[in-house]
Design a protein around this motif. Sequence first.
Motif, PDB file in Angstrom:
ATOM      1  N   LYS A  37       0.905  -1.245  -0.088  1.00 40.70           N
ATOM      2  CA  LYS A  37       0.037   0.120   0.015  1.00 40.70           C
ATOM      3  C   LYS A  37       0.653   1.265   0.017  1.00 40.70           C
ATOM      4  CE  LYS A  37      -3.685  -2.573   0.303  1.00 40.70           C
ATOM      5  NZ  LYS A  37      -4.309  -2.815  -0.776  1.00 40.70           N
ATOM      6  N   ALA A  38       0.780   2.072  -0.805  1.00 43.28           N
ATOM      7  CA  ALA A  38       1.238   3.339  -1.011  1.00 43.28           C
ATOM      8  C   ALA A  38       0.713   4.307  -0.030  1.00 43.28           C
ATOM      9  CB  ALA A  38       1.635   3.707  -2.448  1.00 43.28           C
ATOM     10  N   ASN A  39       0.958   4.398   1.223  1.00 41.75           N
ATOM     11  CA  ASN A  39       0.612   5.545   2.115  1.00 41.75           C
ATOM     12  C   ASN A  39       1.356   6.768   2.349  1.00 41.75           C
ATOM     13  OD1 ASN A  39      -1.690   3.721   2.461  1.00 41.75           O
ATOM     14  ND2 ASN A  39      -0.702   2.631   4.239  1.00 41.75           N
ATOM     15  N   GLU A  40       2.629   6.448   2.122  1.00 42.19           N
ATOM     16  CA  GLU A  40       3.497   7.757   2.370  1.00 42.19           C
ATOM     17  C   GLU A  40       4.530   7.760   1.245  1.00 42.19           C
ATOM     18  OE1 GLU A  40       6.539   5.807   5.578  1.00 42.19           O
ATOM     19  OE2 GLU A  40       4.520   6.257   6.507  1.00 42.19           O
ATOM     20  N   TYR A  87       7.791   1.928  -4.302  1.00 42.23           N
ATOM     21  CA  TYR A  87       7.116   1.100  -4.147  1.00 42.23           C
ATOM     22  C   TYR A  87       7.235  -0.305  -5.452  1.00 42.23           C
ATOM     23  CZ  TYR A  87       4.958   3.408  -0.579  1.00 42.23           C
ATOM     24  OH  TYR A  87       4.710   3.885   0.523  1.00 42.23           O
ATOM     25  N   LEU A  88       7.885  -1.137  -5.194  1.00 41.67           N
ATOM     26  CA  LEU A  88       8.365  -1.989  -6.347  1.00 41.67           C
ATOM     27  C   LEU A  88       7.325  -3.091  -6.303  1.00 41.67           C
ATOM     28  CD1 LEU A  88      12.174  -2.565  -5.670  1.00 41.67           C
ATOM     29  CD2 LEU A  88      11.175  -0.877  -7.282  1.00 41.67           C
ATOM     30  N   PRO A 121       0.770  -0.947  -7.234  1.00 38.27           N
ATOM     31  CA  PRO A 121       0.383  -0.065  -6.223  1.00 38.27           C
ATOM     32  C   PRO A 121      -0.372   1.040  -6.866  1.00 38.27           C
ATOM     33  CG  PRO A 121       2.733  -0.701  -5.978  1.00 38.27           C
ATOM     34  CD  PRO A 121       2.388  -1.276  -7.433  1.00 38.27           C
ATOM     35  N   ASP A 122      -1.226   1.666  -6.233  1.00 40.68           N
ATOM     36  CA  ASP A 122      -1.683   3.001  -6.693  1.00 40.68           C
ATOM     37  C   ASP A 122      -0.958   4.078  -6.019  1.00 40.68           C
ATOM     38  OD1 ASP A 122      -3.718   4.561  -8.021  1.00 40.68           O
ATOM     39  OD2 ASP A 122      -4.751   4.711  -5.925  1.00 40.68           O
ATOM     40  N   MET A 166       7.271   1.287  -9.333  1.00 36.64           N
ATOM     41  CA  MET A 166       8.132   0.701 -10.266  1.00 36.64           C
ATOM     42  C   MET A 166       8.106  -0.874 -10.412  1.00 36.64           C
ATOM     43  SD  MET A 166      12.457   1.213 -10.653  1.00 36.64           S
ATOM     44  CE  MET A 166      12.014   3.028 -10.959  1.00 36.64           C
ATOM     45  N   GLU A 167       7.960  -1.056 -11.724  1.00 35.92           N
ATOM     46  CA  GLU A 167       8.003  -2.524 -12.049  1.00 35.92           C
ATOM     47  C   GLU A 167       9.453  -3.395 -11.955  1.00 35.92           C
ATOM     48  OE1 GLU A 167       5.518  -4.601 -15.569  1.00 35.92           O
ATOM     49  OE2 GLU A 167       7.196  -3.739 -16.215  1.00 35.92           O
TER      50      GLU A 167
END
Length: 169
Positions: free
Chosen positions: A79-82, A86-87, A97-98, A164-165
Amino acid sequence: MCKIITFPTKKIEHTNGYKNLAALFEICGTVESCDFYLETVEDLAENGRITESEMFTLRRIGRLKRLELAQPAPQESSKANEPGEYLYTPEMEQETPDCQIEATHSCDGKHYILDTPLDLNGRGIMALDAHWITGCKKQIENWKSYRVTKKAFEKIKEQYTVSMECLLD
Protein backbone atom coordinates in the motif's frame (compact mmCIF):
# COMPACT_ATOMS: atom_id res chain seq x y z
CA MET A 1 -50.46 -47.59 -27.62
CA CYS A 2 -46.94 -48.13 -26.62
CA LYS A 3 -45.51 -48.97 -23.28
CA ILE A 4 -42.31 -47.45 -21.93
CA ILE A 5 -40.03 -50.04 -20.51
CA THR A 6 -37.49 -48.93 -17.92
CA PHE A 7 -34.44 -51.05 -17.67
CA PRO A 8 -32.84 -51.49 -14.29
CA THR A 9 -29.57 -49.59 -14.04
CA LYS A 10 -26.62 -50.98 -12.25
CA LYS A 11 -25.39 -48.55 -9.63
CA ILE A 12 -21.66 -48.03 -9.92
CA GLU A 13 -19.89 -48.96 -6.73
CA HIS A 14 -16.35 -47.75 -6.31
CA THR A 15 -13.68 -49.66 -4.48
CA ASN A 16 -12.48 -48.57 -1.06
CA GLY A 17 -9.10 -47.64 -2.53
CA TYR A 18 -10.77 -45.26 -4.97
CA LYS A 19 -12.93 -43.65 -2.27
CA ASN A 20 -9.98 -43.20 0.10
CA LEU A 21 -7.63 -41.75 -2.50
CA ALA A 22 -10.28 -39.39 -3.85
CA ALA A 23 -10.76 -38.07 -0.30
CA LEU A 24 -6.98 -37.79 0.22
CA PHE A 25 -6.59 -35.75 -2.98
CA GLU A 26 -9.26 -33.37 -1.68
CA ILE A 27 -7.37 -32.60 1.55
CA CYS A 28 -3.82 -32.87 0.23
CA GLY A 29 -1.83 -29.66 0.86
CA THR A 30 1.62 -30.12 -0.73
CA VAL A 31 2.96 -31.24 -4.08
CA GLU A 32 5.03 -33.97 -2.38
CA SER A 33 1.99 -35.55 -0.72
CA CYS A 34 0.09 -35.34 -4.02
CA ASP A 35 2.96 -37.17 -5.77
CA PHE A 36 2.90 -39.84 -3.06
CA TYR A 37 -0.84 -40.38 -3.59
CA LEU A 38 -0.31 -40.63 -7.36
CA GLU A 39 2.30 -43.35 -6.75
CA THR A 40 -0.21 -45.13 -4.53
CA VAL A 41 -2.75 -45.04 -7.37
CA GLU A 42 -0.23 -46.78 -9.63
CA ASP A 43 0.53 -49.42 -6.97
CA LEU A 44 -3.15 -50.18 -6.40
CA ALA A 45 -3.81 -50.46 -10.13
CA GLU A 46 -0.80 -52.73 -10.60
CA ASN A 47 -2.03 -55.06 -7.83
CA GLY A 48 -5.60 -55.07 -9.18
CA ARG A 49 -7.16 -53.36 -6.16
CA ILE A 50 -8.80 -50.60 -8.25
CA THR A 51 -10.31 -50.81 -11.72
CA GLU A 52 -8.73 -49.29 -14.79
CA SER A 53 -11.38 -46.56 -15.08
CA GLU A 54 -10.86 -45.67 -11.41
CA MET A 55 -7.11 -45.46 -12.03
CA PHE A 56 -7.61 -43.02 -14.92
CA THR A 57 -10.03 -40.91 -12.88
CA LEU A 58 -7.69 -40.78 -9.88
CA ARG A 59 -4.76 -39.84 -12.13
CA ARG A 60 -6.79 -36.96 -13.54
CA ILE A 61 -7.85 -35.78 -10.08
CA GLY A 62 -4.29 -36.04 -8.75
CA ARG A 63 -2.69 -34.21 -11.66
CA LEU A 64 -5.23 -31.38 -11.47
CA LYS A 65 -4.61 -31.07 -7.73
CA ARG A 66 -0.84 -31.01 -8.28
CA LEU A 67 -1.20 -28.21 -10.84
CA GLU A 68 -3.37 -26.28 -8.41
CA LEU A 69 -0.80 -26.69 -5.61
CA ALA A 70 2.14 -25.74 -7.83
CA GLN A 71 0.74 -22.30 -8.65
CA PRO A 72 1.93 -19.59 -6.25
CA ALA A 73 -0.70 -17.77 -4.24
CA PRO A 74 -1.31 -14.23 -5.46
CA GLN A 75 0.47 -11.69 -3.31
CA GLU A 76 -0.96 -8.39 -2.33
CA SER A 77 0.78 -5.28 -3.51
CA SER A 78 2.21 -2.92 -0.97
CA LYS A 79 0.00 0.00 0.00
CA ALA A 80 1.35 3.39 -1.02
CA ASN A 81 0.50 5.42 2.07
CA GLU A 82 3.57 7.63 2.39
CA PRO A 83 6.15 8.96 -0.07
CA GLY A 84 8.69 6.50 -1.36
CA GLU A 85 9.41 3.89 -4.02
CA TYR A 86 7.10 0.86 -4.25
CA LEU A 87 8.37 -2.08 -6.30
CA TYR A 88 6.09 -4.78 -7.70
CA THR A 89 6.69 -7.97 -9.68
CA PRO A 90 3.89 -8.89 -12.12
CA GLU A 91 5.39 -12.35 -12.75
CA MET A 92 4.66 -13.19 -9.11
CA GLU A 93 1.09 -11.94 -9.64
CA GLN A 94 1.63 -8.78 -7.59
CA GLU A 95 -0.66 -5.93 -8.46
CA THR A 96 0.51 -2.44 -9.38
CA PRO A 97 0.43 -0.17 -6.31
CA ASP A 98 -1.78 2.89 -6.66
CA CYS A 99 0.85 5.63 -6.76
CA GLN A 100 1.09 9.20 -8.02
CA ILE A 101 4.00 8.39 -10.37
CA GLU A 102 4.96 5.32 -12.43
CA ALA A 103 8.69 5.00 -13.08
CA THR A 104 10.84 2.93 -15.45
CA HIS A 105 14.55 2.88 -16.20
CA SER A 106 15.67 4.60 -19.36
CA CYS A 107 17.73 2.80 -21.99
CA ASP A 108 20.96 4.65 -21.18
CA GLY A 109 20.84 3.71 -17.48
CA LYS A 110 21.52 7.29 -16.37
CA HIS A 111 17.91 8.47 -16.24
CA TYR A 112 14.40 7.42 -15.26
CA ILE A 113 11.22 7.84 -17.29
CA LEU A 114 8.31 9.01 -15.13
CA ASP A 115 4.64 8.93 -16.15
CA THR A 116 2.33 11.03 -14.00
CA PRO A 117 -0.69 13.33 -14.10
CA LEU A 118 1.32 15.80 -11.96
CA ASP A 119 3.27 18.76 -13.29
CA LEU A 120 6.94 18.27 -12.43
CA ASN A 121 9.67 20.83 -12.89
CA GLY A 122 13.12 21.58 -11.56
CA ARG A 123 16.74 20.73 -12.13
CA GLY A 124 17.25 17.34 -13.79
CA ILE A 125 13.62 17.05 -14.97
CA MET A 126 12.82 17.28 -18.68
CA ALA A 127 9.31 16.95 -20.16
CA LEU A 128 9.01 14.48 -23.04
CA ASP A 129 6.74 14.60 -26.09
CA ALA A 130 3.32 12.98 -25.89
CA HIS A 131 4.34 10.05 -28.13
CA TRP A 132 6.36 8.58 -25.25
CA ILE A 133 3.20 7.88 -23.27
CA THR A 134 1.89 4.31 -23.60
CA GLY A 135 -1.48 2.89 -22.62
CA CYS A 136 -5.04 4.12 -22.96
CA LYS A 137 -5.48 5.05 -19.29
CA LYS A 138 -2.58 7.45 -19.42
CA GLN A 139 -3.75 9.07 -22.64
CA ILE A 140 -7.31 9.58 -21.39
CA GLU A 141 -6.25 11.04 -18.04
CA ASN A 142 -3.72 13.41 -19.69
CA TRP A 143 -0.65 11.91 -18.13
CA LYS A 144 2.71 13.47 -18.89
CA SER A 145 6.10 11.84 -19.34
CA TYR A 146 9.35 13.15 -17.92
CA ARG A 147 12.99 12.12 -18.16
CA VAL A 148 14.75 12.70 -14.86
CA THR A 149 18.27 12.18 -13.58
CA LYS A 150 19.05 9.79 -10.74
CA LYS A 151 19.60 12.67 -8.33
CA ALA A 152 16.26 14.26 -9.22
CA PHE A 153 14.56 10.86 -8.89
CA GLU A 154 15.87 10.53 -5.31
CA LYS A 155 14.30 13.89 -4.43
CA ILE A 156 11.01 12.98 -6.15
CA LYS A 157 10.82 9.74 -4.12
CA GLU A 158 10.98 11.83 -0.92
CA GLN A 159 7.93 13.89 -1.97
CA TYR A 160 5.67 11.50 -3.95
CA THR A 161 4.62 7.85 -4.06
CA VAL A 162 6.41 6.14 -6.97
CA SER A 163 5.68 2.65 -8.33
CA MET A 164 8.28 0.75 -10.33
CA GLU A 165 7.97 -2.59 -12.10
CA CYS A 166 10.66 -5.09 -11.04
CA LEU A 167 10.84 -7.96 -13.56
CA LEU A 168 12.46 -11.36 -12.97
CA ASP A 169 15.05 -11.78 -15.69
